[in-house]
Motif scaffolding. Structure first.
Motif, PDB file in Angstrom:
ATOM      1  N   ARG A  20       0.603  -1.213   0.229  1.00 52.47           N
ATOM      2  CA  ARG A  20       0.098  -0.101   0.035  1.00 52.47           C
ATOM      3  C   ARG A  20       0.768   1.159   0.113  1.00 52.47           C
ATOM      4  NH1 ARG A  20      -4.885   1.931   2.266  1.00 52.47           N
ATOM      5  NH2 ARG A  20      -5.302   3.984   1.268  1.00 52.47           N
ATOM      6  N   PHE A  21       1.927   1.346   0.848  1.00 53.13           N
ATOM      7  CA  PHE A  21       2.796   2.383   0.769  1.00 53.13           C
ATOM      8  C   PHE A  21       3.590   2.578  -0.639  1.00 53.13           C
ATOM      9  CE2 PHE A  21       2.855   2.176   5.749  1.00 53.13           C
ATOM     10  CZ  PHE A  21       2.430   3.414   6.031  1.00 53.13           C
ATOM     11  N   LYS A  22       3.671   1.517  -1.263  1.00 57.07           N
ATOM     12  CA  LYS A  22       4.647   1.499  -2.442  1.00 57.07           C
ATOM     13  C   LYS A  22       3.760   1.984  -3.432  1.00 57.07           C
ATOM     14  CE  LYS A  22       7.590  -1.357  -3.966  1.00 57.07           C
ATOM     15  NZ  LYS A  22       8.201  -2.621  -4.538  1.00 57.07           N
ATOM     16  N   SER A  23       2.241   1.734  -3.372  1.00 53.23           N
ATOM     17  CA  SER A  23       1.264   2.110  -4.312  1.00 53.23           C
ATOM     18  C   SER A  23       1.172   3.533  -4.360  1.00 53.23           C
ATOM     19  CB  SER A  23       0.101   1.650  -4.164  1.00 53.23           C
ATOM     20  OG  SER A  23      -0.749   1.918  -3.157  1.00 53.23           O
ATOM     21  N   GLN A  24       1.579   4.208  -3.144  1.00 55.63           N
ATOM     22  CA  GLN A  24       1.630   5.695  -2.916  1.00 55.63           C
ATOM     23  C   GLN A  24       2.978   6.475  -3.330  1.00 55.63           C
ATOM     24  OE1 GLN A  24      -1.664   7.077  -2.446  1.00 55.63           O
ATOM     25  NE2 GLN A  24      -2.147   5.230  -2.993  1.00 55.63           N
ATOM     26  N   GLU A  25       3.810   5.513  -3.421  1.00 52.44           N
ATOM     27  CA  GLU A  25       5.329   6.104  -3.995  1.00 52.44           C
ATOM     28  C   GLU A  25       5.864   6.443  -2.831  1.00 52.44           C
ATOM     29  OE1 GLU A  25       4.836   8.978  -7.052  1.00 52.44           O
ATOM     30  OE2 GLU A  25       4.411   7.563  -8.604  1.00 52.44           O
ATOM     31  N   VAL A  26       5.697   5.870  -1.812  1.00 53.25           N
ATOM     32  CA  VAL A  26       6.256   6.089  -0.425  1.00 53.25           C
ATOM     33  C   VAL A  26       7.374   4.764  -0.232  1.00 53.25           C
ATOM     34  CG1 VAL A  26       5.941   6.181   2.056  1.00 53.25           C
ATOM     35  CG2 VAL A  26       4.118   7.016   0.528  1.00 53.25           C
ATOM     36  N   GLN A  27       8.552   5.268  -0.013  1.00 59.39           N
ATOM     37  CA  GLN A  27       9.809   4.341   0.163  1.00 59.39           C
ATOM     38  C   GLN A  27       9.609   3.672   1.383  1.00 59.39           C
ATOM     39  OE1 GLN A  27      12.142   3.783  -2.107  1.00 59.39           O
ATOM     40  NE2 GLN A  27      11.062   5.228  -3.681  1.00 59.39           N
ATOM     41  N   VAL A  28       9.929   2.525   1.474  1.00 60.41           N
ATOM     42  CA  VAL A  28       9.696   1.850   2.827  1.00 60.41           C
ATOM     43  C   VAL A  28      11.020   0.903   3.244  1.00 60.41           C
ATOM     44  CG1 VAL A  28       8.357  -0.156   3.767  1.00 60.41           C
ATOM     45  CG2 VAL A  28       7.530   1.172   1.657  1.00 60.41           C
ATOM     46  N   LEU A  29      11.141   1.010   4.448  1.00 63.47           N
ATOM     47  CA  LEU A  29      12.337   0.421   5.267  1.00 63.47           C
ATOM     48  C   LEU A  29      11.441  -0.454   6.133  1.00 63.47           C
ATOM     49  CD1 LEU A  29      14.952  -0.333   6.183  1.00 63.47           C
ATOM     50  CD2 LEU A  29      14.765   1.782   7.660  1.00 63.47           C
ATOM     51  N   VAL A  30      11.433  -1.905   6.148  1.00 62.29           N
ATOM     52  CA  VAL A  30      11.039  -2.748   6.853  1.00 62.29           C
ATOM     53  C   VAL A  30      12.095  -3.099   8.459  1.00 62.29           C
ATOM     54  CG1 VAL A  30      10.288  -5.297   7.604  1.00 62.29           C
ATOM     55  CG2 VAL A  30       9.294  -3.857   5.406  1.00 62.29           C
ATOM     56  N   ALA A  31      11.552  -2.870   9.554  1.00 59.69           N
ATOM     57  CA  ALA A  31      12.397  -3.148  10.609  1.00 59.69           C
ATOM     58  C   ALA A  31      11.963  -4.372  11.321  1.00 59.69           C
ATOM     59  CB  ALA A  31      12.086  -2.084  11.709  1.00 59.69           C
ATOM     60  N   GLY A  32      12.798  -5.361  11.022  1.00 67.53           N
ATOM     61  CA  GLY A  32      12.374  -6.765  11.511  1.00 67.53           C
ATOM     62  C   GLY A  32      12.389  -6.944  13.084  1.00 67.53           C
ATOM     63  N   MET A  33      11.812  -7.793  13.371  1.00 68.09           N
ATOM     64  CA  MET A  33      11.839  -8.237  14.947  1.00 68.09           C
ATOM     65  C   MET A  33      12.322  -9.483  15.020  1.00 68.09           C
ATOM     66  SD  MET A  33      10.943  -5.784  16.780  1.00 68.09           S
ATOM     67  CE  MET A  33      10.689  -6.759  18.436  1.00 68.09           C
ATOM     68  N   LEU A  34      12.630  -9.907  16.277  1.00 67.91           N
ATOM     69  CA  LEU A  34      13.009 -11.384  16.769  1.00 67.91           C
ATOM     70  C   LEU A  34      12.173 -11.981  17.768  1.00 67.91           C
ATOM     71  CD1 LEU A  34      16.907 -11.211  16.687  1.00 67.91           C
ATOM     72  CD2 LEU A  34      15.616 -12.116  14.772  1.00 67.91           C
ATOM     73  N   ALA A  35      11.730 -13.310  17.680  1.00 68.23           N
ATOM     74  CA  ALA A  35      11.000 -13.734  18.711  1.00 68.23           C
ATOM     75  C   ALA A  35      11.365 -13.864  20.038  1.00 68.23           C
ATOM     76  CB  ALA A  35      10.135 -15.196  18.124  1.00 68.23           C
ATOM     77  N   PRO A  36      10.638 -13.507  21.257  1.00 68.43           N
ATOM     78  CA  PRO A  36      11.226 -13.875  22.354  1.00 68.43           C
ATOM     79  C   PRO A  36      11.647 -15.321  22.634  1.00 68.43           C
ATOM     80  CG  PRO A  36       9.112 -13.322  22.422  1.00 68.43           C
ATOM     81  CD  PRO A  36       9.280 -13.124  21.223  1.00 68.43           C
ATOM     82  N   PRO A  37      12.512 -15.821  23.390  1.00 68.94           N
ATOM     83  CA  PRO A  37      12.666 -17.344  23.395  1.00 68.94           C
ATOM     84  C   PRO A  37      11.589 -18.377  23.830  1.00 68.94           C
ATOM     85  CG  PRO A  37      14.030 -16.203  24.911  1.00 68.94           C
ATOM     86  CD  PRO A  37      13.371 -14.884  24.139  1.00 68.94           C
ATOM     87  N   ASN A  38      10.708 -17.568  24.810  1.00 70.82           N
ATOM     88  CA  ASN A  38       9.714 -18.464  25.279  1.00 70.82           C
ATOM     89  C   ASN A  38       8.550 -18.999  24.388  1.00 70.82           C
ATOM     90  OD1 ASN A  38       8.808 -15.755  25.085  1.00 70.82           O
ATOM     91  ND2 ASN A  38       7.234 -16.142  26.842  1.00 70.82           N
ATOM     92  N   LEU A  39       8.708 -18.639  23.314  1.00 70.05           N
ATOM     93  CA  LEU A  39       7.686 -18.991  22.306  1.00 70.05           C
ATOM     94  C   LEU A  39       7.909 -20.328  21.685  1.00 70.05           C
ATOM     95  CD1 LEU A  39       6.962 -15.544  20.425  1.00 70.05           C
ATOM     96  CD2 LEU A  39       5.606 -16.708  22.067  1.00 70.05           C
ATOM     97  N   GLY A  40       9.070 -20.712  21.841  1.00 64.71           N
ATOM     98  CA  GLY A  40       9.703 -21.968  21.359  1.00 64.71           C
ATOM     99  C   GLY A  40      10.592 -21.783  19.891  1.00 64.71           C
ATOM    100  N   ARG A  41      11.255 -22.759  19.864  1.00 61.77           N
ATOM    101  CA  ARG A  41      12.119 -22.763  18.605  1.00 61.77           C
ATOM    102  C   ARG A  41      11.529 -22.901  17.280  1.00 61.77           C
ATOM    103  NH1 ARG A  41      17.104 -26.824  17.291  1.00 61.77           N
ATOM    104  NH2 ARG A  41      17.792 -25.867  15.227  1.00 61.77           N
ATOM    105  N   GLU A  42      10.278 -23.542  16.830  1.00 63.92           N
ATOM    106  CA  GLU A  42       9.749 -23.785  15.721  1.00 63.92           C
ATOM    107  C   GLU A  42       9.094 -22.477  15.463  1.00 63.92           C
ATOM    108  OE1 GLU A  42       6.587 -26.501  13.488  1.00 63.92           O
ATOM    109  OE2 GLU A  42       7.421 -26.983  15.272  1.00 63.92           O
ATOM    110  N   TYR A  43       8.400 -21.913  16.356  1.00 64.13           N
ATOM    111  CA  TYR A  43       7.630 -20.548  16.097  1.00 64.13           C
ATOM    112  C   TYR A  43       8.553 -19.481  15.903  1.00 64.13           C
ATOM    113  CZ  TYR A  43       4.123 -16.891  16.576  1.00 64.13           C
ATOM    114  OH  TYR A  43       3.296 -15.712  16.442  1.00 64.13           O
ATOM    115  N   GLY A  44       9.605 -19.568  16.742  1.00 65.36           N
ATOM    116  CA  GLY A  44      10.541 -18.403  16.803  1.00 65.36           C
ATOM    117  C   GLY A  44      11.141 -18.263  15.621  1.00 65.36           C
ATOM    118  N   GLU A  45      11.558 -19.352  14.890  1.00 60.67           N
ATOM    119  CA  GLU A  45      12.350 -19.253  13.435  1.00 60.67           C
ATOM    120  C   GLU A  45      11.412 -18.883  12.681  1.00 60.67           C
ATOM    121  OE1 GLU A  45      13.909 -23.280  13.147  1.00 60.67           O
ATOM    122  OE2 GLU A  45      15.652 -22.828  14.424  1.00 60.67           O
TER     123      GLU A  45
END
Length: 201
Positions: free
Chosen positions: A106-131
């Motif tokens: 949606r931002f790109k369709s309006q010619e807005v430049q985008v930077l996605v800032a990633g997140m990492l899962a907290p360890p208590n969610l389990g390895r499979e969900y976290g990865e």
């Protein structure tokens, strides 16, 4: 305006679109991420206004639902920093991926430049969900062809000295570290939004 005097370009409008990490949860207003980021960018010669579009507790679905509102701010560029609350709540990652993809497109369709800032899962969610969670953000950035910053809380997560008592939200000093680390990526984003360099001194 005097003849022969060039018009002063308006400042670039950079939207910080996220949750409590963007909004500045439990911090003085001048310590929030958008305020500290704007000060750092201006110190480096960028004529930029950073708009705080952070809503505490927001998920990717919440962000997607308020796109019309944030686009009314007419941003030139955006840092998309959503998804932490999806992880904390263990939400369906297919929905998280779909929401983030829709937000970026949606931002790109309006010619807005985008930077996605990633997140990492907290360890208590389990390895499979976290990865699986950790993989969502680079996948979305690659699929949509936008800039990617791997971890919004780089240098701050799990450091008690840089986090509030809840262990999740940064102190003002923690926000300063976040800003310092993300600054090169944000400058790259601004170059894409302003290829002529008109907003830099």
């Amino acid at each position: 305006m005097l003849p022969g005097v060039p018009a002063q370009a308006d400042p670039l409008r950079l939207l910080a679109f996220g949750d409590s990490l963007t909004a500045g949860y439990n911090l003085p207003q001048d310590a929030a991420f958008p305020v500290q980021l704007e000060a750092a960018l201006r110190d480096r010669g960028h004529d930029v206004t950073v708009l705080n579009a952070g809503v505490s507790g927001d998920t990717t679905a919440g962000g997607r639902s308020r796109l019309d509102w944030v686009l009314a701010e007419t941003p030139d560029a955006v840092i998309v920093a959503l998804g932490a609350n999806d992880g904390l709540r263990g939400l369906d990652l297919a929905q998280t991926r779909e929401n983030l993809t829709a937000i970026v497109r949606r931002f790109k369709s309006q010619e807005v430049q985008v930077l996605v800032a990633g997140m990492l899962a907290p360890p208590n969610l389990g390895r499979e969900y976290g990865e699986a969670f950790n993989a969502v953000f680079p996948e979305v950035a690659e699929r949509t062809g936008v800039l990617f910053y791997p971890f919004f809380l780089e240098g701050v997560a799990a450091d008690p000295a840089l986090n509030q008592a809840d262990g999740m939200h940064p102190t003002a000093e923690g926000v300063a570290v976040m800003v310092e680390n993300i600054l090169p990526s944000v400058e790259e984003l601004l170059r894409k939004a302003d290829p002529c360099g008109c907003s830099s001194d």
